[in-house]
Motif scaffolding. Sequence first.
Motif, PDB file in Angstrom:
ATOM      1  N   GLN A 152      36.766 -93.545   7.532  1.00  5.02           N
ATOM      2  CA  GLN A 152      36.578 -92.709   8.421  1.00  5.02           C
ATOM      3  C   GLN A 152      37.752 -91.706   8.226  1.00  5.02           C
ATOM      4  O   GLN A 152      37.530 -90.319   8.393  1.00  5.02           O
ATOM      5  CB  GLN A 152      36.557 -93.308   9.739  1.00  5.02           C
ATOM      6  N   VAL A 153      38.985 -92.136   8.210  1.00  4.96           N
ATOM      7  CA  VAL A 153      40.189 -91.317   7.963  1.00  4.96           C
ATOM      8  C   VAL A 153      39.998 -90.531   6.712  1.00  4.96           C
ATOM      9  O   VAL A 153      40.130 -89.216   6.870  1.00  4.96           O
ATOM     10  CB  VAL A 153      41.441 -92.081   7.861  1.00  4.96           C
ATOM     11  N   TYR A 154      39.587 -90.940   5.487  1.00  7.72           N
ATOM     12  CA  TYR A 154      39.337 -89.991   4.421  1.00  7.72           C
ATOM     13  C   TYR A 154      38.463 -89.007   4.483  1.00  7.72           C
ATOM     14  O   TYR A 154      38.750 -87.857   4.204  1.00  7.72           O
ATOM     15  CB  TYR A 154      39.042 -91.126   3.310  1.00  7.72           C
ATOM     16  N   GLU A 155      37.292 -89.428   5.260  1.00  6.44           N
ATOM     17  CA  GLU A 155      36.142 -88.443   5.343  1.00  6.44           C
ATOM     18  C   GLU A 155      36.507 -87.135   6.387  1.00  6.44           C
ATOM     19  O   GLU A 155      36.267 -85.998   5.989  1.00  6.44           O
ATOM     20  CB  GLU A 155      34.897 -89.125   5.950  1.00  6.44           C
ATOM     21  N   GLN A 156      37.533 -87.589   7.299  1.00  3.80           N
ATOM     22  CA  GLN A 156      37.997 -86.515   8.162  1.00  3.80           C
ATOM     23  C   GLN A 156      38.907 -85.475   7.652  1.00  3.80           C
ATOM     24  O   GLN A 156      38.946 -84.370   7.537  1.00  3.80           O
ATOM     25  CB  GLN A 156      38.559 -87.116   9.217  1.00  3.80           C
ATOM     26  N   ILE A 157      39.944 -86.243   6.816  1.00  9.66           N
ATOM     27  CA  ILE A 157      41.083 -85.352   6.417  1.00  9.66           C
ATOM     28  C   ILE A 157      40.747 -84.813   5.219  1.00  9.66           C
ATOM     29  O   ILE A 157      41.184 -83.613   4.923  1.00  9.66           O
ATOM     30  CB  ILE A 157      42.377 -86.292   6.088  1.00  9.66           C
ATOM     31  N   SER A 158      39.712 -84.987   4.488  1.00 11.13           N
ATOM     32  CA  SER A 158      39.408 -84.563   3.237  1.00 11.13           C
ATOM     33  C   SER A 158      38.510 -83.088   3.566  1.00 11.13           C
ATOM     34  O   SER A 158      38.270 -82.399   2.755  1.00 11.13           O
ATOM     35  CB  SER A 158      38.257 -85.411   2.275  1.00 11.13           C
ATOM     36  N   LYS A 159      37.826 -83.138   4.895  1.00  9.11           N
ATOM     37  CA  LYS A 159      37.206 -81.784   5.059  1.00  9.11           C
ATOM     38  C   LYS A 159      37.904 -80.955   5.413  1.00  9.11           C
ATOM     39  O   LYS A 159      37.597 -79.733   5.885  1.00  9.11           O
ATOM     40  CB  LYS A 159      36.185 -82.229   6.401  1.00  9.11           C
ATOM     41  N   LEU A 160      39.375 -81.103   5.765  1.00  8.85           N
ATOM     42  CA  LEU A 160      40.237 -80.102   6.390  1.00  8.85           C
ATOM     43  C   LEU A 160      40.632 -79.050   5.160  1.00  8.85           C
ATOM     44  O   LEU A 160      40.622 -79.493   3.805  1.00  8.85           O
ATOM     45  CB  LEU A 160      41.638 -80.690   6.697  1.00  8.85           C
ATOM     46  N   PRO A 161      40.517 -77.725   5.394  1.00  8.01           N
ATOM     47  CA  PRO A 161      40.574 -76.875   4.149  1.00  8.01           C
ATOM     48  C   PRO A 161      42.095 -76.897   3.670  1.00  8.01           C
ATOM     49  O   PRO A 161      43.117 -77.027   4.328  1.00  8.01           O
ATOM     50  CB  PRO A 161      40.476 -75.414   5.020  1.00  8.01           C
ATOM     51  N   LEU A 162      42.230 -76.836   2.390  1.00  7.80           N
ATOM     52  CA  LEU A 162      43.371 -77.019   1.554  1.00  7.80           C
ATOM     53  C   LEU A 162      43.950 -75.744   1.213  1.00  7.80           C
ATOM     54  O   LEU A 162      45.494 -75.618   1.290  1.00  7.80           O
ATOM     55  CB  LEU A 162      42.997 -77.772   0.136  1.00  7.80           C
ATOM     56  N   ILE A 163      43.149 -74.416   0.989  1.00  3.45           N
ATOM     57  CA  ILE A 163      43.784 -73.214   0.613  1.00  3.45           C
ATOM     58  C   ILE A 163      44.457 -72.565   1.795  1.00  3.45           C
ATOM     59  O   ILE A 163      43.742 -72.465   2.904  1.00  3.45           O
ATOM     60  CB  ILE A 163      42.659 -72.741  -0.227  1.00  3.45           C
ATOM     61  N   SER A 164      45.306 -71.966   1.492  1.00  2.00           N
ATOM     62  CA  SER A 164      46.071 -71.132   2.608  1.00  2.00           C
ATOM     63  C   SER A 164      45.968 -69.685   2.141  1.00  2.00           C
ATOM     64  O   SER A 164      46.209 -69.222   1.014  1.00  2.00           O
ATOM     65  CB  SER A 164      47.486 -71.513   2.721  1.00  2.00           C
ATOM     66  N   ALA A 165      45.445 -68.824   3.097  1.00  2.00           N
ATOM     67  CA  ALA A 165      45.420 -67.427   2.726  1.00  2.00           C
ATOM     68  C   ALA A 165      46.912 -66.693   2.512  1.00  2.00           C
ATOM     69  O   ALA A 165      47.489 -66.973   3.394  1.00  2.00           O
ATOM     70  CB  ALA A 165      44.744 -66.628   3.791  1.00  2.00           C
ATOM     71  N   PRO A 166      47.044 -66.018   1.402  1.00  3.88           N
ATOM     72  CA  PRO A 166      48.330 -65.699   1.213  1.00  3.88           C
ATOM     73  C   PRO A 166      48.814 -64.420   2.229  1.00  3.88           C
ATOM     74  O   PRO A 166      47.964 -63.874   2.744  1.00  3.88           O
ATOM     75  CB  PRO A 166      48.362 -65.158  -0.239  1.00  3.88           C
ATOM     76  N   LEU A 167      50.164 -64.294   2.220  1.00  2.00           N
ATOM     77  CA  LEU A 167      50.817 -63.153   2.919  1.00  2.00           C
ATOM     78  C   LEU A 167      51.116 -61.968   2.224  1.00  2.00           C
ATOM     79  O   LEU A 167      51.856 -62.040   1.344  1.00  2.00           O
ATOM     80  CB  LEU A 167      52.055 -63.757   4.026  1.00  2.00           C
ATOM     81  N   THR A 168      50.448 -60.752   2.571  1.00  2.00           N
ATOM     82  CA  THR A 168      50.831 -59.582   1.887  1.00  2.00           C
ATOM     83  C   THR A 168      50.614 -58.566   2.971  1.00  2.00           C
ATOM     84  O   THR A 168      49.946 -58.688   3.915  1.00  2.00           O
ATOM     85  CB  THR A 168      49.972 -59.188   0.783  1.00  2.00           C
ATOM     86  N   PHE A 169      51.883 -57.521   2.726  1.00  4.08           N
ATOM     87  CA  PHE A 169      51.678 -56.543   3.749  1.00  4.08           C
ATOM     88  C   PHE A 169      51.527 -55.016   2.973  1.00  4.08           C
ATOM     89  O   PHE A 169      52.104 -55.046   1.781  1.00  4.08           O
ATOM     90  CB  PHE A 169      52.886 -56.648   4.512  1.00  4.08           C
ATOM     91  N   ASN A 170      51.249 -54.078   3.902  1.00  5.30           N
ATOM     92  CA  ASN A 170      51.079 -52.577   3.219  1.00  5.30           C
ATOM     93  C   ASN A 170      52.496 -52.224   3.277  1.00  5.30           C
ATOM     94  O   ASN A 170      52.903 -51.495   4.531  1.00  5.30           O
ATOM     95  CB  ASN A 170      49.973 -51.938   4.011  1.00  5.30           C
ATOM     96  N   THR A 171      53.099 -52.139   2.342  1.00  5.05           N
ATOM     97  CA  THR A 171      54.645 -51.486   2.191  1.00  5.05           C
ATOM     98  C   THR A 171      54.893 -50.110   1.352  1.00  5.05           C
ATOM     99  O   THR A 171      55.864 -49.902   1.195  1.00  5.05           O
ATOM    100  CB  THR A 171      55.491 -52.373   1.646  1.00  5.05           C
ATOM    101  N   SER A 172      53.763 -49.790   0.957  1.00  6.01           N
ATOM    102  CA  SER A 172      53.835 -48.627  -0.115  1.00  6.01           C
ATOM    103  C   SER A 172      54.278 -47.293   0.186  1.00  6.01           C
ATOM    104  O   SER A 172      55.178 -46.665  -0.189  1.00  6.01           O
ATOM    105  CB  SER A 172      52.257 -48.185  -0.407  1.00  6.01           C
ATOM    106  N   THR A 173      54.174 -47.016   1.657  1.00  5.78           N
ATOM    107  CA  THR A 173      54.687 -45.968   2.163  1.00  5.78           C
ATOM    108  C   THR A 173      56.289 -46.062   2.617  1.00  5.78           C
ATOM    109  O   THR A 173      56.873 -44.886   2.146  1.00  5.78           O
ATOM    110  CB  THR A 173      53.866 -45.317   3.712  1.00  5.78           C
ATOM    111  N   ILE A 174      56.506 -47.024   2.984  1.00 10.51           N
ATOM    112  CA  ILE A 174      58.153 -47.122   3.246  1.00 10.51           C
ATOM    113  C   ILE A 174      58.797 -47.419   2.066  1.00 10.51           C
ATOM    114  O   ILE A 174      59.996 -46.835   1.953  1.00 10.51           O
ATOM    115  CB  ILE A 174      58.305 -48.462   4.186  1.00 10.51           C
ATOM    116  N   GLU A 175      58.248 -47.821   0.987  1.00 10.28           N
ATOM    117  CA  GLU A 175      58.879 -47.911  -0.289  1.00 10.28           C
ATOM    118  C   GLU A 175      58.945 -46.653  -0.917  1.00 10.28           C
ATOM    119  O   GLU A 175      59.873 -46.468  -1.708  1.00 10.28           O
ATOM    120  CB  GLU A 175      58.375 -49.063  -1.127  1.00 10.28           C
ATOM    121  N   SER A 176      57.829 -45.808  -0.797  1.00 13.45           N
ATOM    122  CA  SER A 176      58.029 -44.573  -1.244  1.00 13.45           C
ATOM    123  C   SER A 176      58.917 -43.667  -0.696  1.00 13.45           C
ATOM    124  O   SER A 176      59.696 -42.980  -1.231  1.00 13.45           O
ATOM    125  CB  SER A 176      56.720 -43.886  -1.079  1.00 13.45           C
ATOM    126  N   LEU A 177      59.052 -43.932   0.578  1.00 14.79           N
ATOM    127  CA  LEU A 177      60.326 -43.174   1.422  1.00 14.79           C
ATOM    128  C   LEU A 177      61.559 -43.562   0.892  1.00 14.79           C
ATOM    129  O   LEU A 177      62.482 -42.646   0.621  1.00 14.79           O
ATOM    130  CB  LEU A 177      60.216 -43.565   3.112  1.00 14.79           C
TER     131      LEU A 177
END
Length: 258
Positions: free
Chosen positions: A113-138
């Motif tokens: 039961q433990v294995y079935e529950q924990i194996s269903k949890l998502p493993l992949i994490s969405a990466p963090l990226t931000f829009n910095t093109s304008t501040i970098e250009s400035l």
Amino acid sequence: MIKLFRHIRQQLLTENASYAKASAGTKFSKYLLYAIGEIVLVVIGILIALQINNWNEKQKSDKKTQDYYVQLLDDLNSDIIFSKHNIAEYNDYIKQYDTYTNSYDKEVLKPKQVYEQISKLPLISAPLTFNTSTIESLQNSGDIGLIPSKIRNRLIDLRRLQNLTIKRFEDTDNGKNDITQRLNPLIGSTTLPKRLVNQPKIKEFLNIDENMKELILVYEGIHRWKSISQQESIGRLEEMLKEIDAIVALINMEVKNN
């Protein structure tokens, strides 16, 4: 003003013609006055030209600043959408993880039961990226000086917060990934158990259940790292959203005043 001096000059010329027989001293005085008038006229013309040039340069500068404001608002609004999406995704995962951990207090669980529950949890994490093109250009172009200091300083602080958030996320996510690699020799692929449902002979041959003890421990390590990472990221993203809201308000005020 220029018309006035031209009128004076014309008047002097007219008077000069009328009084051609006047004394040499009188003529010299009038010519001197005429010369001074010409000099003053030239100086005024130069000053007016400089003023017009400065006005044109200011207009160009203001236009460039307004363009940067539009770009900054686009970047910041994109970051708002992205951050809110990630916060929602992270909260959803934490809710699933809490449901799993709380199940230990509600009933006596069997290993499967433990294995079935924990194996269903998502493993992949969405990466963090931000829009910095304008501040970098400035910053790279030196145009950062076009932005008022009250906005400029907050943009720089926001960039630092974004970099720190990304670094901390990557550090904890790397810890999770290091543990995730141990799944490969134990399970082959996270999608393999589902594929084995209709393949009893292969399932029996691989006998993944023999690894269930270690699989549960590996999954526990993965999701503990992931939950810590995402809880911390939520706090930083929420702090970032407050800062972005304040910057957007300042930019909108500048745009409105111009």
